[in-house]
Design an enzyme around this catalytic site. Structure first.
Site, PDB file in Angstrom:
ATOM      1  N   HIS A  89       0.594  -1.275   0.133  1.00 40.94           N
ATOM      2  CA  HIS A  89      -0.062   0.134   0.365  1.00 40.94           C
ATOM      3  C   HIS A  89       0.934   1.070   0.421  1.00 40.94           C
ATOM      4  O   HIS A  89       1.418   1.156   0.715  1.00 40.94           O
ATOM      5  CB  HIS A  89      -1.142   0.095   1.292  1.00 40.94           C
ATOM      6  CG  HIS A  89      -1.746   1.127   1.553  1.00 40.94           C
ATOM      7  ND1 HIS A  89      -2.889   1.264   1.017  1.00 40.94           N
ATOM      8  CD2 HIS A  89      -1.600   2.765   2.144  1.00 40.94           C
ATOM      9  CE1 HIS A  89      -3.506   2.648   1.243  1.00 40.94           C
ATOM     10  NE2 HIS A  89      -2.712   3.035   1.967  1.00 40.94           N
ATOM     11  N   ASP A 168     -15.147   1.823   7.807  1.00 42.50           N
ATOM     12  CA  ASP A 168     -13.605   2.993   7.376  1.00 42.50           C
ATOM     13  C   ASP A 168     -14.507   3.298   6.180  1.00 42.50           C
ATOM     14  O   ASP A 168     -14.032   4.896   6.264  1.00 42.50           O
ATOM     15  CB  ASP A 168     -12.824   1.755   7.120  1.00 42.50           C
ATOM     16  CG  ASP A 168     -11.730   3.066   6.059  1.00 42.50           C
ATOM     17  OD1 ASP A 168     -11.228   3.801   7.184  1.00 42.50           O
ATOM     18  OD2 ASP A 168     -11.504   2.722   4.696  1.00 42.50           O
ATOM     19  N   ARG A 175     -14.946  12.503   7.907  1.00 40.20           N
ATOM     20  CA  ARG A 175     -12.870  12.705   8.222  1.00 40.20           C
ATOM     21  C   ARG A 175     -13.554  13.340   7.028  1.00 40.20           C
ATOM     22  O   ARG A 175     -13.000  15.029   7.351  1.00 40.20           O
ATOM     23  CB  ARG A 175     -12.538  12.157   8.171  1.00 40.20           C
ATOM     24  CG  ARG A 175     -11.849  11.187   9.697  1.00 40.20           C
ATOM     25  CD  ARG A 175     -10.963   9.912   9.610  1.00 40.20           C
ATOM     26  NE  ARG A 175      -9.826  10.456   8.692  1.00 40.20           N
ATOM     27  CZ  ARG A 175      -9.231  10.070   8.228  1.00 40.20           C
ATOM     28  NH1 ARG A 175      -9.691   8.045   7.569  1.00 40.20           N
ATOM     29  NH2 ARG A 175      -7.896   9.941   7.917  1.00 40.20           N
ATOM     30  N   SER A 190      -6.913   2.834   9.552  1.00 37.95           N
ATOM     31  CA  SER A 190      -8.134   2.850   8.489  1.00 37.95           C
ATOM     32  C   SER A 190      -7.147   1.997   7.160  1.00 37.95           C
ATOM     33  O   SER A 190      -7.626   1.385   6.791  1.00 37.95           O
ATOM     34  CB  SER A 190      -7.797   4.449   7.716  1.00 37.95           C
ATOM     35  OG  SER A 190      -8.375   4.556   6.261  1.00 37.95           O
ATOM     36  N   LYS A 194      -7.492  -2.036   6.687  1.00 34.56           N
ATOM     37  CA  LYS A 194      -8.496  -2.895   5.058  1.00 34.56           C
ATOM     38  C   LYS A 194      -7.058  -3.643   4.837  1.00 34.56           C
ATOM     39  O   LYS A 194      -8.058  -4.697   3.716  1.00 34.56           O
ATOM     40  CB  LYS A 194      -8.133  -1.344   4.164  1.00 34.56           C
ATOM     41  CG  LYS A 194     -10.104  -1.261   3.881  1.00 34.56           C
ATOM     42  CD  LYS A 194      -9.861   0.819   2.877  1.00 34.56           C
ATOM     43  CE  LYS A 194      -8.746   1.281   3.654  1.00 34.56           C
ATOM     44  NZ  LYS A 194      -8.763   2.517   3.324  1.00 34.56           N
TER      45      LYS A 194
HETATM   46  N1  URA Z   1      -5.644   6.147   2.798  1.00 36.22           N
HETATM   47  C1  URA Z   1      -6.679   5.327   3.511  1.00 36.22           C
HETATM   48  O1  URA Z   1      -6.764   4.801   3.215  1.00 36.22           O
HETATM   49  N2  URA Z   1      -7.617   6.031   4.660  1.00 36.22           N
HETATM   50  C2  URA Z   1      -6.283   7.087   5.211  1.00 36.22           C
HETATM   51  O2  URA Z   1      -7.480   7.112   6.438  1.00 36.22           O
HETATM   52  C3  URA Z   1      -6.051   7.373   4.306  1.00 36.22           C
HETATM   53  C4  URA Z   1      -5.316   7.274   3.717  1.00 36.22           C
END
Ligand code: URA
Length: 439
Positions: A89, A168, A175, A190, A194
């Site tokens: 990621h 999320d 947010r 977050s 995932k």
């Molecule tokens: N990417 C994400 O998946 N979550 C965040 O909070 C910021 C960037």
């Protein structure tokens, strides 16, 4: 009546955080479950997020928060599919297309990559949007379809589904609406929730720093890295963070279809050196982490071989086909093209540098290749291809980049961004890889 009672319960949670305390597992569960079910209103949730933004979270509290997010929905069902499962990621940046060649290269090396990715917003592009510039390619896959493509092709690129970490999805939207995206514990939980839902055996996180990155300074990036590593440790997920430079665009192409074209060049054993370096470094790390290579160097060599011998490209074509596209789009590089090109020339002489890499991303947005709000439509064909890169000596009037535009739409604004984004007195460049940190 019911909402009022739950909102009052939630006020105790708010008071704990307001006063600088740690939320208990019970408080976290009550909040995440109640919010996911729509029983806690947005105004209460945003007050708690603001408290977390201001006060932060302790290590155990953050791990529990992430666990509650993960438990808010389903996980990818990998039962019966042979692993190991790995993923990478990135916090995102201008021209960052590393995931695109990396996933098929890893699949060609015998590991599986269930890659759940995001869309672009603001000055950075998203992996899913780039893939959707391939005609017919779909990323909105149900969990069963993600599984099917993963099993057949060895890698899949999907969007977060409605049932994968729904907490999320809701919290991120809140947010975004309340100016609370840039909270390190909220970003870390977050991202990790995932990735944990993917059922991985190893993970690489690319935390970018520099003017084109989501977090500009390297120290905040290191803090984010530590928060993510602490979560990964508590879940016993082998994880490595690389902090890499986003002082200059990654590769030469910025823009959706143009970045797919550059991905194909990388998958053909060519393409820009920095792109290949990150693909082989991250791939080598992951192959070593799951013991498919004796060490990182051997892993990187295996990834490089998959790029050079065509096996990674074949995998990519198979993924494209299984996700609704035509493999010839990739094998014959048949992608959308903007009808017009403009030469962006050097305004001075010296050594090319990027004063503000974010401006390069904004230039692509101005051409129609980005989103200002989530509902915006993207023009996949527009963008910029650099003919010169940071550190190159240039003379006034030299061609620096080709700007691919549609009938001049946004061209003046894009050129103004480009002019402010470059300079001609570059001295030292920051290293591409600044740091490597392990869980
Ligand atoms: N990417 C994400 O998946 N979550 C965040 O909070 C910021 C960037």
């Amino acid at each position: 009546m019911k909402e009022r009672r739950l909102a009052m319960d939630a006020r105790d949670v708010l008071r704990t955080k307001r006063d600088g305390g740690e939320l208990s597992p019970e408080e976290i569960d009550a909040f995440i479950t109640g919010y996911s079910r729509g029983e806690i209103p947005d105004y209460v949730a945003s007050a708690l997020l603001m408290g977390i933004f201001q006060v932060g979270m302790a290590e155990g509290e953050l791990a529990y928060w992430t666990r509650a997010m993960l438990n808010s929905g389903a996980r990818l069902d990998l039962e019966g599919i042979e692993g190991p499962f790995v993923d990478k990621h990135s916090t995102g940046g201008v021209g960052d297309k590393v995931s695109l060649p990396l996933a098929p290269a890893l699949a060609a090396c015998g590991v599986r990559v269930p890659m759940v990715s995001g869309r672009g917003l603001g000055h950075t592009g998203g992996t899913l949007d780039k893939l959707e510039s391939i005609e017919g390619f779909t990323t909105e896959l149900a969990l069963d379809d993600l599984r099917r493509v993963l099993e057949s092709a060895g890698a899949v690129f999907g969007a977060q589904t409605a049932d994968l970490v729904p907490a999320d999805k809701k919290l991120y939207a809140l947010r975004d609406a309340t100016g609370l995206v840039e909270s390190l514990p909220l970003i870390a939980s977050s991202i990790l929730s995932k990735k944990l839902a993917e059922g991985l055996d190893a993970l690489v996180l690319d935390v970018k720093f520099g003017s084109g990155a989501f977090l500009g300074d390297a120290e905040r990036g290191t803090e984010l890295a530590r928060a993510m590593l602490s979560i990964a440790r508590s879940f016993e997920l082998p994880t490595t963070v690389y902090q890499t430079s986003m002082e200059a665009p990654l590769g030469r192409a910025v823009g959706h279809a143009l970045e797919i074209e550059e991905t194909i060049a990388c998958l053909n054993g060519g393409g820009p050196r920095d792109l290949r370096e990150l693909v082989t470094t991250f791939g080598g790390e992951l192959l070593a982490a799951v013991r498919r290579a004796p060490d990182r160097g051997a892993g990187a060599a295996a990834i490089a071989a998959s790029l050079d011998d065509g096996s990674a490209l074949t995998r990519f074509a198979t993924i494209v086909e299984l996700q609704g596209g035509d493999r010839r789009s990739v094998l014959e590089v048949d992608l959308p093209r903007a009808p017009h090109e403009h030469a962006f020339e050097a305004a001075g002489s010296g050594v090319l540098g990027f004063a503000d890499c974010r401006a390069i991303g904004l230039a692509v947005c101005a051409l129609g290749g980005g989103r200002r709000v989530p509902e915006d439509r993207i023009d996949p064909a527009v963008g910029i291809v650099w003919e010169r890169t940071a550190g190159d000596p240039v003379r006034a009037g030299d061609l620096l980049a080709r700007v691919h535009h549609r009938d001049g739409r946004g061209l003046d604004e894009a050129l103004a961004h480009l002019a402010s984004g470059v300079h001609f007195d570059a001295s030292d460049r920051s290293p591409l890889v600044l740091k490597r940190l392990e869980a």
